[in-house]
Design an enzyme around this catalytic site. Sequence first.
Site, PDB file in Angstrom:
ATOM      1  N   GLU A 165       0.820  -1.202   0.000  1.00 55.17           N
ATOM      2  CA  GLU A 165       0.000   0.000   0.000  1.00 55.17           C
ATOM      3  C   GLU A 165       0.863   1.265   0.000  1.00 55.17           C
ATOM      4  OE1 GLU A 165      -4.132  -1.345   2.037  1.00 55.17           O
ATOM      5  OE2 GLU A 165      -2.510  -0.944   3.433  1.00 55.17           O
ATOM      6  N   CYS A 205       6.451  -6.717   7.228  1.00 49.19           N
ATOM      7  CA  CYS A 205       7.628  -6.285   7.992  1.00 49.19           C
ATOM      8  C   CYS A 205       8.006  -7.413   8.945  1.00 49.19           C
ATOM      9  CB  CYS A 205       7.300  -5.018   8.781  1.00 49.19           C
ATOM     10  SG  CYS A 205       8.725  -4.319   9.648  1.00 49.19           S
ATOM     11  N   CYS A 236       1.749  -2.011  15.883  1.00 50.64           N
ATOM     12  CA  CYS A 236       1.705  -1.719  14.440  1.00 50.64           C
ATOM     13  C   CYS A 236       0.997  -2.830  13.674  1.00 50.64           C
ATOM     14  CB  CYS A 236       3.129  -1.547  13.913  1.00 50.64           C
ATOM     15  SG  CYS A 236       3.218  -1.364  12.133  1.00 50.64           S
ATOM     16  N   GLY A 276       6.901  -1.757   6.108  1.00 48.73           N
ATOM     17  CA  GLY A 276       8.261  -2.265   6.088  1.00 48.73           C
ATOM     18  C   GLY A 276       9.278  -1.390   6.778  1.00 48.73           C
ATOM     19  N   SER A 294      12.090   6.861   7.763  1.00 48.82           N
ATOM     20  CA  SER A 294      11.777   6.519   9.157  1.00 48.82           C
ATOM     21  C   SER A 294      12.271   5.109   9.456  1.00 48.82           C
ATOM     22  CB  SER A 294      10.266   6.582   9.365  1.00 48.82           C
ATOM     23  OG  SER A 294       9.929   6.111  10.650  1.00 48.82           O
ATOM     24  N   SER A 345      11.767   5.986  15.074  1.00 46.32           N
ATOM     25  CA  SER A 345      10.579   5.561  15.815  1.00 46.32           C
ATOM     26  C   SER A 345      11.013   5.201  17.230  1.00 46.32           C
ATOM     27  CB  SER A 345       9.963   4.338  15.130  1.00 46.32           C
ATOM     28  OG  SER A 345       9.464   4.710  13.877  1.00 46.32           O
ATOM     29  N   LEU A 346      10.996   6.168  18.115  1.00 47.65           N
ATOM     30  CA  LEU A 346      11.510   5.945  19.459  1.00 47.65           C
ATOM     31  C   LEU A 346      10.454   5.276  20.357  1.00 47.65           C
ATOM     32  CD1 LEU A 346      14.065   6.377  21.157  1.00 47.65           C
ATOM     33  CD2 LEU A 346      13.082   8.550  21.920  1.00 47.65           C
ATOM     34  N   HIS A 347       9.348   5.969  20.578  1.00 48.51           N
ATOM     35  CA  HIS A 347       8.156   5.428  21.253  1.00 48.51           C
ATOM     36  C   HIS A 347       8.281   5.079  22.735  1.00 48.51           C
ATOM     37  CE1 HIS A 347       6.646   5.478  17.255  1.00 48.51           C
ATOM     38  NE2 HIS A 347       7.172   4.348  16.876  1.00 48.51           N
ATOM     39  N   ASN A 356      -3.140   4.992  16.211  1.00 49.68           N
ATOM     40  CA  ASN A 356      -4.242   4.660  15.300  1.00 49.68           C
ATOM     41  C   ASN A 356      -4.651   3.218  15.525  1.00 49.68           C
ATOM     42  OD1 ASN A 356      -4.496   7.131  13.739  1.00 49.68           O
ATOM     43  ND2 ASN A 356      -2.440   6.655  13.012  1.00 49.68           N
ATOM     44  N   CYS A 360      -0.957   6.097   9.951  1.00 49.22           N
ATOM     45  CA  CYS A 360       0.292   5.446  10.387  1.00 49.22           C
ATOM     46  C   CYS A 360       0.018   4.119  11.045  1.00 49.22           C
ATOM     47  CB  CYS A 360       1.010   6.272  11.442  1.00 49.22           C
ATOM     48  SG  CYS A 360       1.529   7.851  10.885  1.00 49.22           S
TER      49      CYS A 360
END
Length: 400
Positions: free
Chosen positions: A125, A145, A152, A201, A233, A255-257, A332, A375
């Site tokens: 996508e 991924c 995710c 990915g 990213s 992408s720390l999070h 999301n 996202c």
Amino acid sequence: MQPTTEPRDAILVEKTPLETYVPPAKPSLIGLSRTELADRLGDIGVAPAQRKMRVQQLWHWLYFRGAQNFDEMTSVSKGIRSELAQHFTVDRPEVVAEQISNDGTRKWLLRLPSGDNVEKAHEVECVYIPETDRGTLCVSSQVGCTLNCSFCHTGTQRLVRNLTAGEIVGQIMVARDRLNDWADREDGTRRVTNIVMMGMGEPLYNFDAVRDALLIVGDNEGIGISRRRITLSTSGVVPNIVRAGEEIGVMLAISLHAVRDELRNELVPLNRKYPIKELLQACRDYPGASNARRITFEYVMLKGVNDSLDDAKLLVKLLKGIHAKINLIPFNPWPGTAYECSDWDQIEKFSEYIFNAGYSSPVRTPRGRDILAACGQLKSETEKLSARERQALRAMAMTD
Ligand code: SAH
Ligand code: SF4
């Protein structure tokens, strides 16, 4: 920015069944470097002295004009055009579905040949997000991924394969085709102005193809989107971060999070291999980082998980000395997830704390949620893995 003319909240291309897929009979020239194009011209008998000029012509038609067949390439001699058409195509990935969100976001489902079985197809996508001052295309680098970040959607899909450079460049070309966004636009404006490698990915686990594709996308005699407008990213593939700076030179997003290894191990399992300290050192070493070219740290807001003010404080402490901005992403949701998005006032408090500490801390507006285009919601229709298969893949990602 051009206003969209199509109705909002619509399906513009109805998904065609997988059984109708016909794999391409000839290779596409999309995604080849200038040197590779010269070699292909050599293969069809173009004399060495002519190749450089012919490559320039082809490059212009392919990447500046967006030609969809060789016939359009009127400055190329008829003989060469017909030789080219006999051996190659200029095909992009096939658009098999197009959806438009009520906020104007568009999502394309693209069909690609499977690497090992030509009769089968893979799907990926790609999402276009129009804003008042720019149009951003979110591009995928892999089918699925391997990394299984727990929040995710893409991570729940098995990795089927890496995309080729042509399939990555092809996504940008598809967007330009569908949005009527090539060089001959009458008002001279562009719809796709920015690229983010934030689709499906992990781009740094497909380094060579991503690098080759982004060098084509940034080439100013073709697609011409400058490196400053391309953001890659990564979830933190440390050895390839500095390489990305040196060999691609695009903007970096991490992408720390989470700010403690214990939690990050859970959210982004790759952290067990490359913990926070090493990751931040790679950011300090990132070539070209400066106040004008800050590194973006993405931080998904998960209710009760990583959204306390203590987390915000530690975040500020960790980023000391790095040219950074922090992008807070409201979580999301997707079918089957156990996480919830933080409450809005908590997101605001978190953002305010970081802002007062001197960092830009915008909250990313979720776009295209109604068509699962936001996202972390992307997932093509490959079957979910069993728990055991997922574990095996995770183990693979940890050891390679
Ligand atoms: N694999 C790369 C790029 C793709 S993901 C990476 O992880 O950086 C793009 C961004 O969306 C990442 O920051 C990712 O962590 C975030 N993301 C993933 N799932 C999400 C979700 N459900 N809600 C919000 N953001 C999400
Ligand atoms: Fe892969 Fe990125 Fe999703 Fe993690 S967040 S599973 S690295 S796509």
